[in-house]
Design a protein around this motif. Structure first.
Motif, PDB file in Angstrom:
ATOM      1  N   LEU A 205       0.843  -1.461   0.032  1.00  0.00           N
ATOM      2  CA  LEU A 205      -0.002  -0.212  -0.095  1.00  0.00           C
ATOM      3  C   LEU A 205       0.731   1.295  -0.051  1.00  0.00           C
ATOM      4  N   ALA A 206       2.025   1.212   0.684  1.00  0.00           N
ATOM      5  CA  ALA A 206       2.970   2.381   0.780  1.00  0.00           C
ATOM      6  C   ALA A 206       3.524   2.729  -0.687  1.00  0.00           C
ATOM      7  N   VAL A 207       3.798   1.601  -1.553  1.00  0.00           N
ATOM      8  CA  VAL A 207       4.279   1.825  -2.727  1.00  0.00           C
ATOM      9  C   VAL A 207       2.935   2.456  -3.673  1.00  0.00           C
ATOM     10  N   ALA A 208       1.848   1.882  -3.732  1.00  0.00           N
ATOM     11  CA  ALA A 208       0.633   2.134  -4.304  1.00  0.00           C
ATOM     12  C   ALA A 208       0.629   3.511  -4.023  1.00  0.00           C
TER      13      ALA A 208
ATOM     14  N   ARG B 278       0.877   6.407  -7.005  1.00  0.00           N
ATOM     15  CA  ARG B 278      -0.445   7.308  -7.051  1.00  0.00           C
ATOM     16  C   ARG B 278      -0.123   8.746  -7.093  1.00  0.00           C
ATOM     17  N   GLY B 279       0.833   9.006  -6.304  1.00  0.00           N
ATOM     18  CA  GLY B 279       1.258  10.454  -6.056  1.00  0.00           C
ATOM     19  C   GLY B 279       1.912  10.933  -7.149  1.00  0.00           C
ATOM     20  N   THR B 280       2.433  10.185  -8.164  1.00  0.00           N
ATOM     21  CA  THR B 280       3.059  10.787  -9.190  1.00  0.00           C
ATOM     22  C   THR B 280       2.023  11.600 -10.128  1.00  0.00           C
TER      23      THR B 280
ATOM     24  N   HIS C 130       4.117  -0.184 -11.490  1.00  0.00           N
ATOM     25  CA  HIS C 130       3.799  -1.109 -10.538  1.00  0.00           C
ATOM     26  C   HIS C 130       4.351  -2.685 -10.956  1.00  0.00           C
ATOM     27  N   LEU C 131       4.981  -2.662 -12.479  1.00  0.00           N
ATOM     28  CA  LEU C 131       5.600  -3.885 -12.604  1.00  0.00           C
ATOM     29  C   LEU C 131       6.796  -4.496 -12.007  1.00  0.00           C
ATOM     30  N   PRO C 132       7.770  -3.490 -11.698  1.00  0.00           N
ATOM     31  CA  PRO C 132       8.918  -3.882 -11.015  1.00  0.00           C
ATOM     32  C   PRO C 132       8.662  -4.343  -9.523  1.00  0.00           C
TER      33      PRO C 132
ATOM     34  N   LEU D  40      -7.657  -3.225  -5.411  1.00  0.00           N
ATOM     35  CA  LEU D  40      -8.810  -3.088  -4.439  1.00  0.00           C
ATOM     36  C   LEU D  40      -8.589  -1.910  -3.522  1.00  0.00           C
ATOM     37  N   ASP D  41      -7.361  -1.522  -3.215  1.00  0.00           N
ATOM     38  CA  ASP D  41      -7.126  -0.249  -2.775  1.00  0.00           C
ATOM     39  C   ASP D  41      -7.597   0.784  -3.337  1.00  0.00           C
TER      40      ASP D  41
END
Length: 383
Positions: free
Chosen positions: A82-85, A89-91, A102-104, A160-161
């Protein structure tokens, strides 16, 4: 100089606010843990059924532990996912770019989960079965068999997030839009009411100034009645509906003023059904209609005139009617009428308060005069 903020200090937090903060802080993690627990139970049950179908002795405790290892690993990794997401998303990039970003991390977390699964399985289920070499062999086997499934799990968590955040955003925007609409309607109602009061006040003061040259005592009584009327009117600021009994109490001093002004040229009959005194109506809804009837119907005609005010209930509707036998509509009919401040403000307030559930109609009275009829939803102040 000490400011107010320095004097008062921080606002104390109530126990209710603390409870809401605690719930909002721990509700998400609790739901995530509960979801993974359900998945672990389902996985363990399915594994037991599978072993039974191939003739292997099902050990329910072992299968449940396997399910806990599989999904417990994802539970441990979910906060980091969730932190990575959140960072992706912040980009603010378009969703295809975000998906590529998200792939890497998807490959990284899938590999990390498989490594965690292989290590925990060797540690908890086969502690004396080959050690690190066996764990490495199982890990490489998992990489060749289930990597695609783990990638799908990572993307499912991210999706889902995103779905939950979007649903919450839509809900918050709907609440915000509803609040803004309510504030706009309230501001418009205050504006309409502020237009209505000066209109009534100026007309009454003009009547007092006219009467002052003919009957000083009557003008003095009218000033007292006007004072009482304004006091009662100002006391109900902020309310958009009042019981009909209060509206009638407000109408009474106005009628006294007009009876003093017109003397024996004006007769007003007020007929109110006994079961509607507690009905809710907009404040100052009757006075401008009666004022219009007197000013535009009775005042221009020669000789005495009469105004009828009737309020009654018809099922779930409240009917209000102001009728006069004055000069009536112009020769070209109702099409030649133009709504002034009183009637226009009343119509606009009704539309704001009740929408399509209200109606205001104007028609000629037979054999002469004018009729204004209002129909509102009946709601009791006692309810």
């Amino acid at each position: 100089m000490v400011g107010l903020k320095d004097i008062t200090g921080p606002r104390p937090v109530s126990s209710g606010e603390e409870a809401r903060t605690f719930r909002s802080r721990w509700l998400g993690p609790a739901l995530v843990l509960a979801g993974y627990t359900v998945l672990a139970l389902i996985y363990g049950a399915q594994l037991s059924v599978y072993k039974a179908s191939i003739g292997a002795p099902p050990v329910f405790g072992e299968t449940l532990l396997t399910g806990a290892i599989v999904w417990g690993g994802w539970a441990a990794l979910t906060p980091f996912i969730l932190a990575v997401a959140r960072r992706v998303r912040g980009t603010g990039r378009p969703w295809p770019v975000q998906l590529a970003l998200h792939l890497p991390p998807a490959v990284f977390f899938a590999t990390a989960h498989l490594a965690l699964l292989a290590g925990l399985r060797q540690l908890l289920l086969q502690p004396a079965g080959g050690g690190g070499a066996a764990a490495w062999t199982y890990f490489t086997w998992l990489l060749s068999k289930t990597t695609d499934f783990d990638l799908l799990i990572y993307l499912s968590v991210v999706g889902l997030d995103a779905t939950l955040r979007y649903a919450r955003q839509v809900r918050e925007e709907a609440v915000r839009a509803s609040g803004l609409q309510a504030q706009l309607a309230q501001a418009q109602l205050h504006l309409l009411r502020s237009q209505l009061r000066p209109h009534f006040l100026f007309n009454t003061l003009h009547a007092i100034s006219t009467l002052m040259h003919r009957d000083v005592d009557a003008a003095d009584r009218m000033v007292g009645q006007l004072s009482e009327l304004l006091r009662a009117s100002l006391e109900r600021d902020g309310r958009h509906e009042v019981p009909l009994s209060e509206e009638l109490d407000l109408l009474a001093p106005y009628l006294d003023i007009e009876r003093t002004r017109f003397s024996d040229r004006l007769q007003v009959d007020v007929e109110v059904a006994p079961d509607v005194h507690d009905a809710l109506v907009p404040p100052l809804v009757l006075q401008p209609l009666v004022e219009n009837a007197i000013r535009h119907g009775i005042a221009p005609r020669r000789g005495p005139g009469r105004v009828w005010v009737r309020v009654q209930r018809a099922g779930d509707r409240l009917s209000l009617e102001v009728r006069d036998d004055g000069v009536g509509p112009p020769a070209e009919g109702l099409s030649g009428l133009s709504e002034g401040i009183g009637l226009g403000s009343t119509r606009a307030r009704l539309e704001r308060l009740y929408g399509v559930s209200q109606s205001l109609t104007c028609e000629a009275n037979a054999p002469r005069g004018f009729v204004v009829s209002l129909s509102l939803p009946f709601r009791s102040a006692r309810a």
